[in-house]
Design a protein around this motif. Structure first.
Motif, mmCIF file in Angstrom:
data_model
loop_
_atom_site.group_PDB
_atom_site.id
_atom_site.type_symbol
_atom_site.label_atom_id
_atom_site.label_comp_id
_atom_site.label_asym_id
_atom_site.label_seq_id
_atom_site.Cartn_x
_atom_site.Cartn_y
_atom_site.Cartn_z
ATOM 1 N N UNK A 97 0.833 -1.197 0.000
ATOM 2 C CA UNK A 97 0.000 0.000 0.000
ATOM 3 C C UNK A 97 0.874 1.255 0.000
ATOM 4 N N UNK A 98 1.898 1.248 0.849
ATOM 5 C CA UNK A 98 2.789 2.412 0.885
ATOM 6 C C UNK A 98 3.568 2.544 -0.425
ATOM 7 N N UNK A 158 2.309 2.030 -3.305
ATOM 8 C CA UNK A 158 1.400 2.767 -4.188
ATOM 9 C C UNK A 158 1.414 4.266 -3.836
ATOM 10 N N UNK A 159 1.491 4.574 -2.528
ATOM 11 C CA UNK A 159 1.518 5.987 -2.130
ATOM 12 C C UNK A 159 2.705 6.726 -2.750
ATOM 13 N N UNK A 160 3.823 6.011 -2.922
ATOM 14 C CA UNK A 160 5.015 6.648 -3.501
ATOM 15 C C UNK A 160 5.119 6.366 -4.994
#
Lengths: 254, 359
Positions: free
Chosen positions: A102-103, A105-107
């Motif tokens: 998930x993180x 995807x955030x970056x």
């Protein structure tokens, strides 16, 4: 040591209503350094770090990371730094692999979640949820998340607070490994032996101001040269050595 | 867009992995629905006879007066259209139709209409009315001109169950919308999850949109499941068999979800921790639970409380749901309710933005 400057902080001030948390701080950090921020509770360490991380905005002064102005181009800065916060948690009921992905995807980066978790020693925990992890495992997950975007600068805010001696030693090894990959690390801590063990240079902060900046060794020599004598005769070992000698250095969290 | 989608998917995963969230969104409403629905709570009102006075002359008035003097029958005079609805809701047991040409001189046919399920009570009405007619006839010159006949219709009345289910579904939308969001966001806030997200490059809007989207899906599923349970267990029928009713139900479910999710976001944004959020959430949801017509028509409330109740955000949702599912009312006639919900959405959105704090 390479001398390319990666962080520059100038005349940084942060005021809350009638309280000055950070009162004109200047320092710079070179690429590849482990830079320690030391100071008693409420000295302004966390506020300084949170301004650098783009979570808070300063009242005045300037902070640059890799030449980018933190308050003006916050999003750009957030993309090149990794952050481990003192009081942070992650989504419960997501597996560690899902959290890392998930993180990612955030970056907007493609990542191999399992190899990142392996790097911090969580290879046995891919499918577990966040809540049942031990304190040391939570901190290591927090560092794994901070490494998702291959950051140039890694901020670690009291990464060993609350850990047992074994877990703390393990964390120290992890931090040294990350440094050996060429990342710059900003470390805040209350433990002086931790700073002595890990930091290339430390800044000691009190009441919002930097009192001194130097290598741990120089600071100790300076004190001794001024005629200081320790209260106790230095022993060859301390209680922590006894503890580790008796209980072993293996991690006890599984 | 991708970020919001990922957050929405993750939120749904977490939702379905947490057993107590399913409990709150299904178990509680189902227990209320079945408990109150089977018990027939609200069906113990005195037997009521509806009268359609087609003649509206001195003779028909005399007949109605004579019937109304029988203490054990409560009567209501109204139009065919009104009675159709009331029979559906089970509020009128049978309807007496007095024909246009009613008088005491010609032979006339009075009809008592009732549904199969109301046969017993209707037979007692029949006896009473027959005795009234006999009395009138005996005082009259021309004997035996009036004839009462019964007309038994297929059951359409759903009684209290049909009234209750859309109310409970609306209540569940409010509870899931407000409480679901408040408890999740407040725990993210106090545990530091939100702070950790602030340290990433994503914007808070990505996160909130992801939250809203996942919960819209969850609440839609919840609405459909609750109605299906209503159909299977309580035998209610939706919109008199009209497919359009389902479209209306989905429209109201979505609008209602958006409204209560925004109220939930506003509460969690304005509260620093659960000590503030829980009482505020209760303060907002509790009056609506009882004043918005979920369990009973709010006509029974004192005037001022009724006016307040009618203007609470849950009321247009309950009305819209009930009109759609019970009567199959078409969308155009429900536009006022849609408008009021949208108005509330705008008001709560503005309040939410003004008061939102991340820490």
């Amino acid at each position: 040591m390479t001398s390319k400057e990666i962080i520059r902080v100038e005349k940084l001030i942060k005021k809350y209503d009638d309280f000055i948390a950070v009162n004109g701080i200047d320092f710079s950090v070179n690429e590849g350094e482990i830079f320690g921020l030391l100071g008693p509770n409420g000295a302004g360490k966390t506020t300084t770090v949170e301004i650098l991380e783009g979570i808070r905005t300063q009242t005045s002064g300037e902070a640059l990371i890799n030449g980018i102005n933190v308050s003006k181009e916050t999003k750009k800065v957030k993309e090149i730094i990794g952050v481990q916060l003192q009081q942070a948690a992650f989504f419960d009921k997501l597996t560690l692999v899902e959290i890392i992905e998930m993180f990612g995807v955030f970056y907007s980066v493609k990542i191999d979640a399992k190899s990142i978790l392996g790097k911090v020693g969580l290879q046995d925990k891919f499918g577990s949820f966040y809540k049942p992890l031990s304190g040391g495992q939570k901190q290591r997950l927090s560092i794994a998340v901070a490494l998702v975007n291959e950051p140039k600068v890694l901020f670690l805010d009291e990464p060993t607070t609350g850990l047992d001696p074994q877990a703390r030693r393990n964390m120290w090894e992890l931090i040294k490994n990350i440094r050996s990959e060429g990342k710059t690390i900003i470390l805040t801590t209350h433990y002086m032996e931790e700073a002595e063990e890990l930091c290339d240079r430390v800044a000691i902060i009190d009441t919002g101001k930097i009192i001194t900046i130097d290598t741990p060794n120089n600071l100790i020599l300076e004190l001794l040269n001024s005629g200081f004598k320790g209260e106790h005769k230095i022993k060859e070992a301390n209680l922590e050595d006894v503890f580790l000698n008796l209980t072993g250095k293996n991690l006890r969290e599984n | 867009m991708k970020i919001s989608l990922i957050i929405a998917i993750a939120t749904m995963k977490m939702y379905f992995r947490r057993s107590q969230s399913l409990f709150w969104s299904l178990f509680f409403p189902v227990v209320l629905m079945i408990g109150l629905g089977f018990y027939g709570f609200g069906e113990f009102s005195p037997s009521k006879l509806g009268i359609i006075d087609g003649a509206k002359n001195q003779y028909s008035k005399e007949l109605i007066k004579a019937i109304s003097e029988k203490k054990y029958i409560e009567i209501e005079i109204n139009t065919r259209e009104k009675f159709d609805k009331k029979v559906l809701e089970g509020k009128i047991d049978s309807v007496l139709v007095i024909p246009d040409n009613y008088n005491h001189n010609n032979e006339v046919k009075i009809i008592l209409e009732f549904e199969e399920s109301k046969e017993i009570i209707s037979h007692s009405f029949e006896d009473t009315i027959n005795s009234v007619i006999e009395t009138i006839d005996s005082e009259n010159v021309n004997n035996n001109t009036q004839k009462l006949s019964s007309k038994i219709q297929n059951n359409s009345n759903q009684g209290y169950k049909g009234f209750l289910v859309p109310g409970i579904v609306s209540l569940a939308i409010m509870q899931s919308g407000i409480l679901g969001v408040v408890f999740t966001l407040i725990s993210y806030k106090t545990q530091g999850v939100l702070r950790r997200l602030q340290a990433t490059p994503i914007s808070s809007a990505h996160f909130l949109i992801g939250q809203l989207a996942s919960r819209l899906v969850i609440i839609t599923i919840q609405t459909i499941l609750l109605f299906i349970i209503g159909i299977l267990v309580l035998n209610i029928n939706i919109g008199q068999g009209s497919i359009l009713a389902w479209v209306n139900i989905l429209i109201f479910s979505l609008l209602g979800s958006i409204l209560f999710l925004i109220i939930g976001l506003a509460i969690s944004g304005a509260s620093p921790n659960e000590d503030y959020a829980a009482p505020i959430a209760n303060l907002i949801t509790f009056p609506m639970m009882f004043l918005s017509g979920v369990f009973f028509e709010n006509d029974v409330l004192p005037y001022w409380i009724k006016i307040i109740g009618q203007n609470l955000p849950l009321s247009p949702l309950v009305t819209g749901m009930r009109e759609s599912s019970l009567y199959g009312t078409n969308t155009l006639e429900l536009l006022p309710e849609v408008g009021v919900i949208i108005l509330w959405i705008i008001v709560c959105f503005i309040i939410g933005i003004k008061t939102f704090k991340w820490e």
